[in-house]
Design an enzyme around this catalytic site. Structure first.
Site, PDB file in Angstrom:
ATOM      1  N   ASP A  90      25.002  28.744  32.899  1.00  0.00           N
ATOM      2  CA  ASP A  90      24.505  27.645  32.073  1.00  0.00           C
ATOM      3  C   ASP A  90      23.187  28.020  31.399  1.00  0.00           C
ATOM      4  O   ASP A  90      22.281  28.574  32.038  1.00  0.00           O
ATOM      5  CB  ASP A  90      24.294  26.390  32.919  1.00  0.00           C
ATOM      6  CG  ASP A  90      25.573  25.626  33.154  1.00  0.00           C
ATOM      7  OD1 ASP A  90      26.618  26.052  32.638  1.00  0.00           O
ATOM      8  OD2 ASP A  90      25.525  24.604  33.864  1.00  0.00           O
ATOM      9  N   ARG A 109      14.560  13.329  31.930  1.00  0.00           N
ATOM     10  CA  ARG A 109      15.277  14.560  32.272  1.00  0.00           C
ATOM     11  C   ARG A 109      15.920  15.190  31.041  1.00  0.00           C
ATOM     12  O   ARG A 109      15.758  16.379  30.795  1.00  0.00           O
ATOM     13  CB  ARG A 109      16.348  14.289  33.332  1.00  0.00           C
ATOM     14  CG  ARG A 109      15.793  13.942  34.690  1.00  0.00           C
ATOM     15  CD  ARG A 109      16.867  13.946  35.764  1.00  0.00           C
ATOM     16  NE  ARG A 109      17.456  15.264  35.935  1.00  0.00           N
ATOM     17  CZ  ARG A 109      18.390  15.518  36.853  1.00  0.00           C
ATOM     18  NH1 ARG A 109      18.848  14.548  37.633  1.00  0.00           N
ATOM     19  NH2 ARG A 109      18.883  16.741  36.973  1.00  0.00           N
ATOM     20  N   ASP A 110      16.662  14.402  30.278  1.00  0.00           N
ATOM     21  CA  ASP A 110      17.280  14.926  29.062  1.00  0.00           C
ATOM     22  C   ASP A 110      16.300  14.927  27.898  1.00  0.00           C
ATOM     23  O   ASP A 110      16.602  15.470  26.823  1.00  0.00           O
ATOM     24  CB  ASP A 110      18.507  14.088  28.690  1.00  0.00           C
ATOM     25  CG  ASP A 110      19.558  14.116  29.783  1.00  0.00           C
ATOM     26  OD1 ASP A 110      19.707  15.170  30.431  1.00  0.00           O
ATOM     27  OD2 ASP A 110      20.212  13.087  30.011  1.00  0.00           O
ATOM     28  N   HIS A 127      23.702  11.135  27.915  1.00  0.00           N
ATOM     29  CA  HIS A 127      24.322   9.968  28.538  1.00  0.00           C
ATOM     30  C   HIS A 127      24.404   8.774  27.590  1.00  0.00           C
ATOM     31  O   HIS A 127      25.222   7.890  27.801  1.00  0.00           O
ATOM     32  CB  HIS A 127      23.525   9.540  29.780  1.00  0.00           C
ATOM     33  CG  HIS A 127      23.661  10.482  30.930  1.00  0.00           C
ATOM     34  ND1 HIS A 127      24.631  10.347  31.894  1.00  0.00           N
ATOM     35  CD2 HIS A 127      22.951  11.581  31.265  1.00  0.00           C
ATOM     36  CE1 HIS A 127      24.508  11.322  32.785  1.00  0.00           C
ATOM     37  NE2 HIS A 127      23.502  12.081  32.427  1.00  0.00           N
ATOM     38  N   SER A 150      25.580  21.070  28.196  1.00  0.00           N
ATOM     39  CA  SER A 150      26.351  21.563  29.333  1.00  0.00           C
ATOM     40  C   SER A 150      27.677  20.830  29.500  1.00  0.00           C
ATOM     41  O   SER A 150      28.720  21.446  29.742  1.00  0.00           O
ATOM     42  CB  SER A 150      25.517  21.439  30.609  1.00  0.00           C
ATOM     43  OG  SER A 150      26.208  21.956  31.710  1.00  0.00           O
ATOM     44  N   ARG A 181      16.037   6.491  36.109  1.00  0.00           N
ATOM     45  CA  ARG A 181      17.424   6.899  36.301  1.00  0.00           C
ATOM     46  C   ARG A 181      17.677   7.455  37.705  1.00  0.00           C
ATOM     47  O   ARG A 181      18.819   7.492  38.160  1.00  0.00           O
ATOM     48  CB  ARG A 181      17.835   7.939  35.258  1.00  0.00           C
ATOM     49  CG  ARG A 181      17.048   9.238  35.304  1.00  0.00           C
ATOM     50  CD  ARG A 181      17.451  10.185  34.190  1.00  0.00           C
ATOM     51  NE  ARG A 181      18.745  10.799  34.455  1.00  0.00           N
ATOM     52  CZ  ARG A 181      19.374  11.613  33.595  1.00  0.00           C
ATOM     53  NH1 ARG A 181      18.826  11.859  32.411  1.00  0.00           N
ATOM     54  NH2 ARG A 181      20.529  12.151  33.904  1.00  0.00           N
TER      55      ARG A 181
END
Length: 508
Positions: free
Chosen positions: A15, A154-155, A124, A65, A186
């Site tokens: 990844d 996070r994203d 998301h 990903s 989250r």
């Protein structure tokens, strides 16, 4: 009994590992990677496209990903839920969606709650989806709409939740509808590992106004930052309109719309609000619920955008042939090599074996950039030893996960650790007389601009075929991720089905 491969076939997905001529922000080119360099010099290789139409995304948009693993496992271009919804909004079809129109019409004189991630990471959710829902609710005559925002970090970069909250408040004022009723990180609201105590805290926030109280959402988020709490870990915040009077809680007869387009992070929260619980039925409101996409195939839930009809996948083809196939990675990427790889389904094949390492913590990404790489590799080596005729899908995500922190030096370290693990796996495959495909799912380690949230759409992904008997074989150019799964099937002696548009990359 179907025939099985007479040697191990190993797919190693690195990844984040990309191929780019850019120097800035390119952790792969800055790292020392002797084992990967050996593959480049010794075995057939090619480069794969992982952006735009080649992976079912708009032009100029690179795969992340999730998209990468879906295209690999499907053996064809996958048109994602996110892309379908984005196109529906742009083309106006979104506002004619019969499920949403009916739901809003029935709730025009009641209350509407919108629950989802406030983020433009597009992993998301998308802010454009939330704004479209608010605009549609306004057109349909809804008078009371409340947003229960989940905070990211996070994203998208950490400590940016206040930016998304402020943008939402501005947009709601412009639309003329909507109030923020609650906020929560989250870590609690999007747990996908059955940590139900986290989900319970969010449930009580939504239904009983249990949490920190504040009159102003923006101030509450920034106050958490000052206390050293970043976006994803912010505890439940209940917004008040007057002392001890919350803006809104979810009650009997309300409409609740979950607006994330990805399922795994919403499944537990949706179940907590929609699945009857005989033990505590008095505490659970009876609501009308709409899920934007199919979160939970085993539940009778109303879905605004049902999944496109799928076809056979790499997983289903292996299962049909009764070939043991192993999925090995850590908790951060477990859904990617199982659910996403299998065609966005929770079904587990009769010949599918799953090996899940514990996910590393966010702190580990900064202090221990190897994360679970060596433990995952050890499990993979043992699995290959145990089944000389199996297919093995091994995911090493450390480089991609560390790249998400924005720490370039640590990302370079992570790439080097992954390279060492790759060397161990390739050596095991050679010793076993097997064949390995080495590739990637996306290219966030070679961003080219040093920004962790941006993936260069011009970056390519590596594809290497490690097979001592085919060292002088040529590979096709111009391929994409859909060709990875098809090549794997061909190596296993399985005919590629017609619905798979991916083709064997080998030139024979």
């Amino acid at each position: 009994m179907h025939s099985v491969p007479n040697r191990p076939i190993v797919l190693v997905i690195l990844d984040g590992w990309g191929v780019s001529s850019a120097a800035q922000g390119n952790a792969v080119s800055h790292a020392s990677t002797p084992y990967f360099d050996e593959l480049c010099s010794r075995y057939p290789s090619t480069e794969l496209s992982a952006s735009g139409a080649s992976v079912g995304l708009p032009d100029g948009v690179a795969a992340g990903s999730e998209i990468g693993h879906m295209n690999i496992g499907a053996g064809r271009v996958v048109r994602t839920d996110a892309a379908r919804i984005s196109e529906a909004i742009a083309g106006g079809e979104f506002f004619e969606n019969e499920i949403l129109k009916t739901a809003f019409a029935n709730a025009a004189n009641g209350r509407v709650h919108l629950i989802g991630l406030l983020s433009d990471g597009d992993v998301h959710s998308s802010p454009e989806t939330l704004y479209a829902l608010l605009r549609m609710a306004k057109r349909m005559g809804v008078k009371n709409a409340f947003v229960h925002g989940i905070l990211d970090g996070r994203d998208v970069p950490p400590r940016t939740a206040d930016i998304y909250v402020e943008a939402l408040e501005i947009k709601m004022a412009d639309i003329g509808l909507g109030k923020i009723a609650s906020l929560c990180g989250r870590f609690l609201a999007m747990d996908s590992d059955n940590n139900w105590e986290r989900t319970a805290r969010v449930f009580t926030m939504l239904t009983l106004a249990d949490g920190e109280r504040s009159f102003d959402a923006l101030t509450a988020v920034r106050s958490s930052f000052l206390r050293g709490i970043s976006d994803e870990f912010i505890a439940p915040i209940v917004i008040e309109q007057a002392p001890d009077v919350p803006v809104a809680t979810i009650s009997d007869g309300d409409l609740v719309i979950f607006f994330n387009h990805r399922a795994d992070g919403m499944r537990q929260l949706v179940r907590s609000l929609t699945v009857p619980d005989a033990a505590s039925s008095a505490a659970k409101p009876v609501i009308d619920a709409v899920c934007l996409t199919a979160y939970d195939a085993g539940r009778d839930l109303t879905v605004a955008f049902p999944a496109d009809a799928g076809g056979r996948t790499v997983a289903s083809m292996l299962d049909d042939r009764q070939i043991n196939n192993y999925r090995i990675t850590d908790g951060d990427r477990f859904a990617h090599v199982t659910n996403f790889f299998n065609g966005a389904t929770d079904a587990i094949g009769a010949y599918e074996f799953r090996v899940k390492l514990p996910a590393a913590s966010s702190a580990d990404r900064e202090s221990e950039p190897e994360l679970t790489s060596f433990k995952t590799t050890d499990k993979a080596l043992r699995a290959i030893e145990s089944d000389p005729n199996g297919v093995f899908i091994i995911n090493l995500p450390a480089a991609a996960l560390v790249a998400e922190t924005g720490d370039f030096a640590r990302t370079v370290e992570a790439v080097q650790y992954v390279d060492t693990c790759l060397g161990g796996i390739v050596e095991k495959v050679r010793d076993a007389g097997g064949v390995a495909i080495v590739t990637s799912s996306h290219a966030n380690c070679v961003a080219g601009n040093g920004e962790r949230t941006t993936i260069d759409p011009d970056a390519k992904l590596p594809f290497h075929l490690v097979d001592e008997g085919s060292r002088y074989l040529k590979l096709r150019s111009g391929g994409s991720l859909q060709d990875v799964g098809s090549t794997l099937l061909a190596l296993a002696g399985i005919e590629i089905p017609d619905e798979m548009t991916g083709r064997d990359l080998r030139i024979t």
